[in-house]
Design a protein around this motif. Structure first.
Motif, PDB file in Angstrom:
ATOM      1  N   TYR A 103       0.840  -1.194   0.000  1.00  0.00           N
ATOM      2  CA  TYR A 103       0.000   0.000   0.000  1.00  0.00           C
ATOM      3  C   TYR A 103       0.875   1.243   0.000  1.00  0.00           C
ATOM      4  O   TYR A 103       2.048   1.196   0.362  1.00  0.00           O
ATOM      5  CB  TYR A 103      -0.933   0.003   1.219  1.00  0.00           C
ATOM      6  N   LEU A 104       0.293   2.336  -0.446  1.00  0.00           N
ATOM      7  CA  LEU A 104       0.901   3.651  -0.364  1.00  0.00           C
ATOM      8  C   LEU A 104       0.151   4.363   0.752  1.00  0.00           C
ATOM      9  O   LEU A 104      -1.048   4.604   0.626  1.00  0.00           O
ATOM     10  CB  LEU A 104       0.748   4.399  -1.685  1.00  0.00           C
ATOM     11  N   PRO A 105       0.812   4.636   1.883  1.00  0.00           N
ATOM     12  CA  PRO A 105       0.096   5.191   3.029  1.00  0.00           C
ATOM     13  C   PRO A 105      -0.719   6.427   2.677  1.00  0.00           C
ATOM     14  O   PRO A 105      -0.318   7.251   1.846  1.00  0.00           O
ATOM     15  CB  PRO A 105       1.216   5.528   4.018  1.00  0.00           C
ATOM     16  N   GLY A 106      -1.855   6.504   3.309  1.00  0.00           N
ATOM     17  CA  GLY A 106      -2.761   7.636   3.134  1.00  0.00           C
ATOM     18  C   GLY A 106      -3.281   8.057   4.487  1.00  0.00           C
ATOM     19  O   GLY A 106      -2.530   8.068   5.475  1.00  0.00           O
ATOM     20  N   ALA A 107      -4.563   8.322   4.573  1.00  0.00           N
ATOM     21  CA  ALA A 107      -5.186   8.845   5.791  1.00  0.00           C
ATOM     22  C   ALA A 107      -5.056   7.918   6.989  1.00  0.00           C
ATOM     23  O   ALA A 107      -5.032   8.371   8.132  1.00  0.00           O
ATOM     24  CB  ALA A 107      -6.660   9.136   5.524  1.00  0.00           C
ATOM     25  N   GLY A 108      -4.960   6.602   6.753  1.00  0.00           N
ATOM     26  CA  GLY A 108      -4.905   5.650   7.856  1.00  0.00           C
ATOM     27  C   GLY A 108      -3.534   5.427   8.440  1.00  0.00           C
ATOM     28  O   GLY A 108      -3.376   4.698   9.418  1.00  0.00           O
ATOM     29  N   GLY A 109      -2.498   6.016   7.869  1.00  0.00           N
ATOM     30  CA  GLY A 109      -1.152   5.874   8.411  1.00  0.00           C
ATOM     31  C   GLY A 109      -0.455   4.610   7.955  1.00  0.00           C
ATOM     32  O   GLY A 109      -0.840   3.968   6.984  1.00  0.00           O
ATOM     33  N   THR A 110       0.589   4.262   8.709  1.00  0.00           N
ATOM     34  CA  THR A 110       1.443   3.125   8.394  1.00  0.00           C
ATOM     35  C   THR A 110       1.383   2.125   9.541  1.00  0.00           C
ATOM     36  O   THR A 110       1.301   2.511  10.698  1.00  0.00           O
ATOM     37  CB  THR A 110       2.901   3.602   8.215  1.00  0.00           C
ATOM     38  N   VAL A 111       1.453   0.836   9.211  1.00  0.00           N
ATOM     39  CA  VAL A 111       1.468  -0.208  10.236  1.00  0.00           C
ATOM     40  C   VAL A 111       2.781  -0.967  10.170  1.00  0.00           C
ATOM     41  O   VAL A 111       3.509  -0.899   9.170  1.00  0.00           O
ATOM     42  CB  VAL A 111       0.287  -1.193  10.077  1.00  0.00           C
ATOM     43  N   GLY A 112       3.069  -1.714  11.221  1.00  0.00           N
ATOM     44  CA  GLY A 112       4.259  -2.554  11.241  1.00  0.00           C
ATOM     45  C   GLY A 112       4.192  -3.620  10.156  1.00  0.00           C
ATOM     46  O   GLY A 112       3.109  -4.094   9.792  1.00  0.00           O
ATOM     47  N   ARG A 142      -7.959  -1.510   2.624  1.00  0.00           N
ATOM     48  CA  ARG A 142      -8.735  -0.286   2.367  1.00  0.00           C
ATOM     49  C   ARG A 142      -9.470   0.198   3.621  1.00  0.00           C
ATOM     50  O   ARG A 142      -9.492   1.394   3.909  1.00  0.00           O
ATOM     51  CB  ARG A 142      -9.744  -0.531   1.247  1.00  0.00           C
ATOM     52  N   THR A 143     -10.084  -0.715   4.351  1.00  0.00           N
ATOM     53  CA  THR A 143     -10.881  -0.335   5.520  1.00  0.00           C
ATOM     54  C   THR A 143     -10.030   0.245   6.634  1.00  0.00           C
ATOM     55  O   THR A 143     -10.369   1.279   7.210  1.00  0.00           O
ATOM     56  CB  THR A 143     -11.655  -1.565   6.055  1.00  0.00           C
ATOM     57  N   HIS A 144      -8.933  -0.430   6.951  1.00  0.00           N
ATOM     58  CA  HIS A 144      -8.162  -0.053   8.135  1.00  0.00           C
ATOM     59  C   HIS A 144      -7.061   0.959   7.871  1.00  0.00           C
ATOM     60  O   HIS A 144      -6.701   1.729   8.750  1.00  0.00           O
ATOM     61  CB  HIS A 144      -7.586  -1.299   8.800  1.00  0.00           C
ATOM     62  N   LEU A 145      -6.490   0.948   6.678  1.00  0.00           N
ATOM     63  CA  LEU A 145      -5.364   1.845   6.392  1.00  0.00           C
ATOM     64  C   LEU A 145      -5.768   3.065   5.580  1.00  0.00           C
ATOM     65  O   LEU A 145      -5.036   4.051   5.544  1.00  0.00           O
ATOM     66  CB  LEU A 145      -4.249   1.080   5.672  1.00  0.00           C
ATOM     67  N   ARG A 146      -6.888   2.978   4.877  1.00  0.00           N
ATOM     68  CA  ARG A 146      -7.331   4.070   4.009  1.00  0.00           C
ATOM     69  C   ARG A 146      -6.159   4.594   3.170  1.00  0.00           C
ATOM     70  O   ARG A 146      -5.837   5.779   3.188  1.00  0.00           O
ATOM     71  CB  ARG A 146      -7.988   5.184   4.835  1.00  0.00           C
ATOM     72  N   PRO A 147      -5.500   3.697   2.422  1.00  0.00           N
ATOM     73  CA  PRO A 147      -4.298   4.071   1.672  1.00  0.00           C
ATOM     74  C   PRO A 147      -4.614   4.861   0.412  1.00  0.00           C
ATOM     75  O   PRO A 147      -5.731   4.821  -0.110  1.00  0.00           O
ATOM     76  CB  PRO A 147      -3.686   2.717   1.314  1.00  0.00           C
ATOM     77  N   ALA A 148      -3.592   5.536  -0.093  1.00  0.00           N
ATOM     78  CA  ALA A 148      -3.707   6.233  -1.378  1.00  0.00           C
ATOM     79  C   ALA A 148      -3.684   5.230  -2.530  1.00  0.00           C
ATOM     80  O   ALA A 148      -4.211   5.502  -3.605  1.00  0.00           O
ATOM     81  CB  ALA A 148      -2.572   7.241  -1.534  1.00  0.00           C
ATOM     82  N   ALA A 149      -3.074   4.070  -2.300  1.00  0.00           N
ATOM     83  CA  ALA A 149      -3.018   2.990  -3.288  1.00  0.00           C
ATOM     84  C   ALA A 149      -2.806   1.680  -2.546  1.00  0.00           C
ATOM     85  O   ALA A 149      -2.250   1.672  -1.442  1.00  0.00           O
ATOM     86  CB  ALA A 149      -1.888   3.226  -4.283  1.00  0.00           C
ATOM     87  N   TRP A 150      -3.211   0.581  -3.160  1.00  0.00           N
ATOM     88  CA  TRP A 150      -3.034  -0.738  -2.552  1.00  0.00           C
ATOM     89  C   TRP A 150      -2.983  -1.796  -3.646  1.00  0.00           C
ATOM     90  O   TRP A 150      -3.477  -1.586  -4.758  1.00  0.00           O
ATOM     91  CB  TRP A 150      -4.161  -1.035  -1.555  1.00  0.00           C
ATOM     92  N   GLY A 151      -2.370  -2.927  -3.309  1.00  0.00           N
ATOM     93  CA  GLY A 151      -2.307  -4.040  -4.239  1.00  0.00           C
ATOM     94  C   GLY A 151      -2.241  -5.364  -3.501  1.00  0.00           C
ATOM     95  O   GLY A 151      -1.662  -5.446  -2.415  1.00  0.00           O
ATOM     96  N   VAL A 152      -2.849  -6.364  -4.085  1.00  0.00           N
ATOM     97  CA  VAL A 152      -2.846  -7.724  -3.536  1.00  0.00           C
ATOM     98  C   VAL A 152      -2.658  -8.680  -4.702  1.00  0.00           C
ATOM     99  O   VAL A 152      -3.376  -8.587  -5.701  1.00  0.00           O
ATOM    100  CB  VAL A 152      -4.176  -8.056  -2.819  1.00  0.00           C
ATOM    101  N   GLN A 153      -1.703  -9.583  -4.573  1.00  0.00           N
ATOM    102  CA  GLN A 153      -1.525 -10.626  -5.581  1.00  0.00           C
ATOM    103  C   GLN A 153      -1.280 -11.948  -4.866  1.00  0.00           C
ATOM    104  O   GLN A 153      -0.371 -12.053  -4.034  1.00  0.00           O
ATOM    105  CB  GLN A 153      -0.358 -10.309  -6.503  1.00  0.00           C
ATOM    106  N   LEU A 154      -2.099 -12.940  -5.181  1.00  0.00           N
ATOM    107  CA  LEU A 154      -1.929 -14.280  -4.635  1.00  0.00           C
ATOM    108  C   LEU A 154      -1.584 -15.218  -5.782  1.00  0.00           C
ATOM    109  O   LEU A 154      -2.221 -15.163  -6.843  1.00  0.00           O
ATOM    110  CB  LEU A 154      -3.217 -14.773  -3.969  1.00  0.00           C
ATOM    111  N   VAL A 155      -0.593 -16.054  -5.573  1.00  0.00           N
ATOM    112  CA  VAL A 155      -0.234 -17.093  -6.530  1.00  0.00           C
ATOM    113  C   VAL A 155      -0.207 -18.392  -5.744  1.00  0.00           C
ATOM    114  O   VAL A 155       0.540 -18.508  -4.761  1.00  0.00           O
ATOM    115  CB  VAL A 155       1.144 -16.827  -7.183  1.00  0.00           C
ATOM    116  N   ALA A 156      -1.054 -19.351  -6.149  1.00  0.00           N
ATOM    117  CA  ALA A 156      -1.171 -20.580  -5.364  1.00  0.00           C
ATOM    118  C   ALA A 156      -1.384 -21.784  -6.266  1.00  0.00           C
ATOM    119  O   ALA A 156      -1.873 -21.669  -7.393  1.00  0.00           O
ATOM    120  CB  ALA A 156      -2.332 -20.460  -4.375  1.00  0.00           C
ATOM    121  N   VAL A 157      -1.031 -22.942  -5.725  1.00  0.00           N
ATOM    122  CA  VAL A 157      -1.271 -24.225  -6.369  1.00  0.00           C
ATOM    123  C   VAL A 157      -2.320 -24.939  -5.529  1.00  0.00           C
ATOM    124  O   VAL A 157      -2.202 -25.016  -4.304  1.00  0.00           O
ATOM    125  CB  VAL A 157       0.031 -25.050  -6.460  1.00  0.00           C
TER     126      VAL A 157
END
Length: 192
Positions: A103-112, A142-157
């Motif tokens: 994510y690109l931090p936004g209104a929700g800040g940054t987490v560990g 999106r809910t907890h961090l309210r980021p300016a941008a976000w991405g999720v990619q899962l690759v699984a077998v």
């Protein structure tokens, strides 16, 4: 304060005695003696396995995804190749792979950083399908961090595809979701 996550984060009731009885019945349905020395402890071991395998329902992401104190630079935060194992809700068969989330931090800040791993675990340790898991991770960001941008990619077998049906093992499935400023220009780790 972000909206609370849906009630599906609450742990389901787990009746250990009923689980053990069900495993005994399953063994008997296979023509096995559930009381044989090599099988007598199997019901308890299987119940313990499922207690661990479904632990994600008990992870409260509102607690996990609290912002760090202080004024941190809004630079992209991306964790690549977080390993996970989940369970297909259609066949109770495992699927495993890795997640890249950021994510690109936004209104929700940054987490560990470890908190992002917990998001993946929270949804992997449930009865699941990969597409929903990707969406749930994205929704949590999106809910907890309210980021300016976000991405999720899962690759699984998926063993349900490799061990039954078409019996085609080792075929990776990729699910990618992007939002905000990254929707049109995803960072390199999210590009195919």
């Amino acid at each position: 304060m972000p909206d609370p996550m849906p009630s599906d984060l609450m742990p389901p009731s787990f009746d250990r005695a009923a689980a053990e009885a069900a495993v005994r019945a399953l063994l008997r349905s296979f023509g096995q003696d559930a009381d044989a020395p090599e099988l007598k402890d199997t019901p308890a071991r299987v119940a313990e396995f499922w207690t661990e395998r479904l632990a994600g329902y008990g992870i409260d992401l509102a607690t996990e995804l609290k912002p760090l104190p202080g004024d941190l630079s809004p630079v992209p935060v991306i964790l690549e190749r977080i390993p996970f194992v989940s369970t297909c809700e259609h066949h109770l068969a495992p699927f495993e792979g890795h997640a890249t989330i950021g994510y690109l931090p936004g209104a929700g800040g940054t987490v560990g950083l470890s908190k992002l791993v917990r998001v993946v675990q929270a949804y992997a340790w449930r009865l699941q399908v990969q597409e929903r898991m990707a969406q749930q991770i994205a929704d949590a960001l999106r809910t907890h961090l309210r980021p300016a941008a976000w991405g999720v990619q899962l690759v699984a077998v998926h063993t349900c595809m490799g061990h039954r049906g078409v019996k085609t093992p080792g075929v990776p499935v990729r699910t990618t979701l992007m939002g905000g400023a990254w929707e049109q220009q995803p960072p390199v780790p999210f590009r195919l």
